[in-house]
Motif scaffolding. Sequence first.
Motif, mmCIF file in Angstrom:
data_model
loop_
_atom_site.group_PDB
_atom_site.id
_atom_site.type_symbol
_atom_site.label_atom_id
_atom_site.label_comp_id
_atom_site.label_asym_id
_atom_site.label_seq_id
_atom_site.Cartn_x
_atom_site.Cartn_y
_atom_site.Cartn_z
ATOM 1 N N GLU A 213 0.851 -1.177 0.000
ATOM 2 C CA GLU A 213 0.000 0.000 0.000
ATOM 3 C C GLU A 213 0.895 1.238 0.000
ATOM 4 O OE1 GLU A 213 -2.815 -0.045 3.167
ATOM 5 O OE2 GLU A 213 -3.425 -2.127 2.793
ATOM 6 N N SER A 226 -2.521 4.045 -3.413
ATOM 7 C CA SER A 226 -2.594 2.980 -4.400
ATOM 8 C C SER A 226 -2.169 1.669 -3.756
ATOM 9 C CB SER A 226 -1.689 3.289 -5.601
ATOM 10 O OG SER A 226 -1.773 2.264 -6.574
ATOM 11 N N ILE A 227 -2.573 0.555 -4.399
ATOM 12 C CA ILE A 227 -2.207 -0.791 -3.941
ATOM 13 C C ILE A 227 -1.556 -1.536 -5.105
ATOM 14 C CG2 ILE A 227 -3.085 -3.007 -3.082
ATOM 15 C CD1 ILE A 227 -5.312 -1.505 -1.685
ATOM 16 N N ASN A 228 -0.526 -2.322 -4.799
ATOM 17 C CA ASN A 228 0.170 -3.074 -5.838
ATOM 18 C C ASN A 228 0.687 -4.383 -5.257
ATOM 19 O OD1 ASN A 228 1.502 -3.750 -8.254
ATOM 20 N ND2 ASN A 228 2.126 -1.620 -8.601
ATOM 21 N N GLN A 229 0.987 -5.303 -6.149
ATOM 22 C CA GLN A 229 1.590 -6.577 -5.750
ATOM 23 C C GLN A 229 3.023 -6.598 -6.237
ATOM 24 O OE1 GLN A 229 0.148 -9.226 -3.925
ATOM 25 N NE2 GLN A 229 2.237 -10.018 -3.898
ATOM 26 N N PHE A 230 3.987 -6.631 -5.305
ATOM 27 C CA PHE A 230 5.393 -6.624 -5.671
ATOM 28 C C PHE A 230 5.881 -8.021 -6.000
ATOM 29 C CE2 PHE A 230 6.276 -2.584 -3.013
ATOM 30 C CZ PHE A 230 6.005 -1.787 -4.114
ATOM 31 N N THR A 303 7.860 2.414 -8.863
ATOM 32 C CA THR A 303 6.739 1.534 -9.178
ATOM 33 C C THR A 303 5.675 2.311 -9.960
ATOM 34 O OG1 THR A 303 7.102 0.153 -7.218
ATOM 35 C CG2 THR A 303 4.894 0.092 -8.188
ATOM 36 N N GLU A 304 5.055 1.647 -10.924
ATOM 37 C CA GLU A 304 3.966 2.270 -11.680
ATOM 38 C C GLU A 304 2.662 2.126 -10.890
ATOM 39 O OE1 GLU A 304 4.096 4.050 -14.448
ATOM 40 O OE2 GLU A 304 6.274 3.829 -14.498
ATOM 41 N N TRP A 305 2.483 3.029 -9.939
ATOM 42 C CA TRP A 305 1.250 3.022 -9.147
ATOM 43 C C TRP A 305 0.088 3.553 -9.988
ATOM 44 C CZ3 TRP A 305 1.938 0.591 -4.633
ATOM 45 C CH2 TRP A 305 3.225 0.605 -4.071
ATOM 46 N N LYS A 306 -1.093 3.035 -9.715
ATOM 47 C CA LYS A 306 -2.282 3.476 -10.475
ATOM 48 C C LYS A 306 -3.442 3.744 -9.526
ATOM 49 C CE LYS A 306 -1.016 0.812 -14.582
ATOM 50 N NZ LYS A 306 -1.422 -0.256 -15.503
#
Length: 306
Positions: A213, A226-230, A303-306
């Motif tokens: 997060e 934003s939320i992402n999976q590394f 990171t390409e956060w969206k």
Amino acid sequence: MKKLTLIFVIIFSNVAFGNKIDELKTDKDVEDFIKTVAPKFIKKVWKDFDYGNFRIVPTDSIYTNLKCQKIFNQSDINNWKKVDINNDGLTDLLFIPHYYGYSQYAIIDQGSNNFKLTRFIIDFAICEYVKPIKVKDKNELQIRKVNLPFDFDDNIEKYIKIDTLTYKFNSFIELNDKVIIDNKIKSIEVKTDYCYGTCPVFKLTINKNGLAEFDGIEFTKFRGKSINQFDPKNVAEIFDLLNYIEIKKLKDYYEVNYTDASTATLHIIFEDGSIKKIKDYGLSGTYGLSALYSKLTKLATETEWK
């Protein structure tokens, strides 16, 4: 004929792709090579201000100008030295340039004509330095640090700390020669704040399975939440680094002795519910912590956060 062709290919490959650092012989060779690795050093300041013009000067000149003769041994100082710092069979370079004063850098040969430049967090003005040493038949670096508090007195020697750095996790960190214990870390949270400049201001939380997060506040490419999976490999490296530097044993507060720096606040949450909190004004409490902040900041800002 096939054997001769193979021998020729091997010899040609060694000549064409050999370690460039091995070929360095003079101060001029070293200076020119460093500028190809780090073009930032090529930039000239105005001609009447020579202080910021990058150059390799003789060792004797460094030793004389540092005025640390009572603390340094002259044999500790080399304007440049070739050594396999990370014990991978490739020759690396440790050097002391004159560039807005003296400091120390390393260039690591990563193979295939790729090199990485690292600057050590030291201050030659107060007689700090880094030198190669052998530890159990491996090349490591001894670092002499002077940890000055805000209210330090003139007796600098009482603030001296001698430590050993090793190259792990693609960074220089304090050597840990003990058995590494898995601290069962559940998640890590880092928050950074403002500095006098454009330091990225953000909050990043990563749990052990890679779910992250992010909240970009200021001076980040992405603003907002934003939320992402590394990639699990990147996350595993960060958690392994936390175990290696024995995060539980580190101090709860660090600070540099100058102003206008950013502060990083860490919260390490363990599976048993306990929490380790570290507040670090200046983001340089230890080399291990500095490596951690660098990796977390890279994830946060690239990171390409969206």
